[in-house]
Each structure stands twice: as C-alpha cells, then as structure tokens.
Design a protein around this motif. Structure first.
Motif, PDB file in Angstrom:
ATOM      1  N   ASN A  15      -2.656  15.390  15.339  1.00 34.79           N
ATOM      2  CA  ASN A  15      -1.236  15.085  15.348  1.00 34.79           C
ATOM      3  C   ASN A  15      -0.992  13.586  15.524  1.00 34.79           C
ATOM      4  O   ASN A  15      -0.157  12.992  14.839  1.00 34.79           O
ATOM      5  N   ALA A  16      -1.718  12.968  16.423  1.00 29.68           N
ATOM      6  CA  ALA A  16      -1.559  11.535  16.662  1.00 29.68           C
ATOM      7  C   ALA A  16      -1.941  10.726  15.418  1.00 29.68           C
ATOM      8  O   ALA A  16      -1.269   9.750  15.081  1.00 29.68           O
ATOM      9  N   LEU A  17      -2.994  11.139  14.721  1.00 28.13           N
ATOM     10  CA  LEU A  17      -3.418  10.429  13.521  1.00 28.13           C
ATOM     11  C   LEU A  17      -2.353  10.523  12.432  1.00 28.13           C
ATOM     12  O   LEU A  17      -2.065   9.542  11.751  1.00 28.13           O
ATOM     13  N   LYS A  18      -1.750  11.698  12.279  1.00 28.60           N
ATOM     14  CA  LYS A  18      -0.670  11.854  11.303  1.00 28.60           C
ATOM     15  C   LYS A  18       0.472  10.892  11.610  1.00 28.60           C
ATOM     16  O   LYS A  18       1.023  10.256  10.716  1.00 28.60           O
ATOM     17  N   LYS A  19       0.824  10.794  12.879  1.00 27.63           N
ATOM     18  CA  LYS A  19       1.912   9.893  13.274  1.00 27.63           C
ATOM     19  C   LYS A  19       1.536   8.435  13.031  1.00 27.63           C
ATOM     20  O   LYS A  19       2.349   7.646  12.548  1.00 27.63           O
ATOM     21  N   LEU A  20       0.309   8.065  13.362  1.00 26.47           N
ATOM     22  CA  LEU A  20      -0.140   6.686  13.160  1.00 26.47           C
ATOM     23  C   LEU A  20      -0.124   6.300  11.683  1.00 26.47           C
ATOM     24  O   LEU A  20       0.206   5.163  11.336  1.00 26.47           O
ATOM     25  N   LYS A  21      -0.475   7.236  10.824  1.00 31.31           N
ATOM     26  CA  LYS A  21      -0.526   6.936   9.392  1.00 31.31           C
ATOM     27  C   LYS A  21       0.855   6.690   8.795  1.00 31.31           C
ATOM     28  O   LYS A  21       0.957   6.159   7.696  1.00 31.31           O
ATOM     29  N   THR A  22       1.912   7.048   9.514  1.00 32.39           N
ATOM     30  CA  THR A  22       3.259   6.778   9.018  1.00 32.39           C
ATOM     31  C   THR A  22       3.710   5.358   9.344  1.00 32.39           C
ATOM     32  O   THR A  22       4.694   4.879   8.807  1.00 32.39           O
ATOM     33  N   ILE A  23       2.968   4.676  10.234  1.00 33.54           N
ATOM     34  CA  ILE A  23       3.290   3.303  10.620  1.00 33.54           C
ATOM     35  C   ILE A  23       2.432   2.371   9.772  1.00 33.54           C
ATOM     36  O   ILE A  23       1.209   2.491   9.775  1.00 33.54           O
ATOM     37  N   PRO A  24       3.046   1.443   9.053  1.00 36.51           N
ATOM     38  CA  PRO A  24       2.242   0.525   8.232  1.00 36.51           C
ATOM     39  C   PRO A  24       1.258  -0.288   9.071  1.00 36.51           C
ATOM     40  O   PRO A  24       1.582  -0.743  10.161  1.00 36.51           O
ATOM     41  N   ASN A  25       0.028  -0.448   8.565  1.00 37.76           N
ATOM     42  CA  ASN A  25      -1.027  -1.166   9.283  1.00 37.76           C
ATOM     43  C   ASN A  25      -0.637  -2.587   9.642  1.00 37.76           C
ATOM     44  O   ASN A  25      -1.041  -3.096  10.680  1.00 37.76           O
ATOM     45  N   ASP A  26       0.135  -3.265   8.790  1.00 30.64           N
ATOM     46  CA  ASP A  26       0.473  -4.653   9.069  1.00 30.64           C
ATOM     47  C   ASP A  26       1.331  -4.790  10.327  1.00 30.64           C
ATOM     48  O   ASP A  26       1.238  -5.771  11.042  1.00 30.64           O
TER      49      ASP A  26
END
Length: 79
Positions: free
Chosen positions: A62-73
């Motif tokens: 779940n945390a990874l899914k949420k993180l992937k919605t935030i742009p890396n930059d």
C-alpha cells in the motif's frame, strides 16, 4: 548525495528493515521495488525503512502504491 548500486541498496534496506542483509522471502520482491523506486539514494532508503519497520506485507504494498503517485523529482528535492 551518495548513490548505491542495487546490491548495496538491497543490503542497506535489509539491514535496516530486517536486521539481516537479505529480506525474508515474502518481502524480497517488495524490497526490489523499493530499491528501484529510491534509485540508489541511501537517505531515501533510510527514510522509507523507518516508515516500513515492523509493518506487514500488505502495508508495504500500500505504501509503495502511494509513493508511486508522487513524482520522484519532488521527493529528491526534499531530500
């Protein structure tokens, strides 16, 4: 900022999240995904590890899914 290769990154995450250089089988693929997400940034791995410590596989997913919605930059800028 220090960048690590995949092996070093997995080992760092393993030591911090599981107290061993390798994750348990149920977390192995997730660790690989987190390492790829962090792109070799040791500070990113340490921050993520502190959040994931003692959490279930479902919580890691779940945390990874949420993180992937935030742009890396944006994340790299904050680090």
């Amino acid at each position: 900022m220090k960048y690590m290769d995949i092996t070093e990154s997995r080992e760092l995450l393993g030591w911090h999240a599981f107290k061993t250089p390798s994750p348990t089988e149920s977390y192995a693929d997730l660790c690989k995904d987190y390492v790829e997400y962090c792109g070799g940034l040791s500070l990113a791995l340490e921050v993520i590890r502190s959040f994931l410590l003692d959490r279930s596989v479902a919580e890691w997913k779940n945390a990874l899914k949420k993180l992937k919605t935030i742009p890396n930059d944006i994340i790299i800028g904050k680090l």
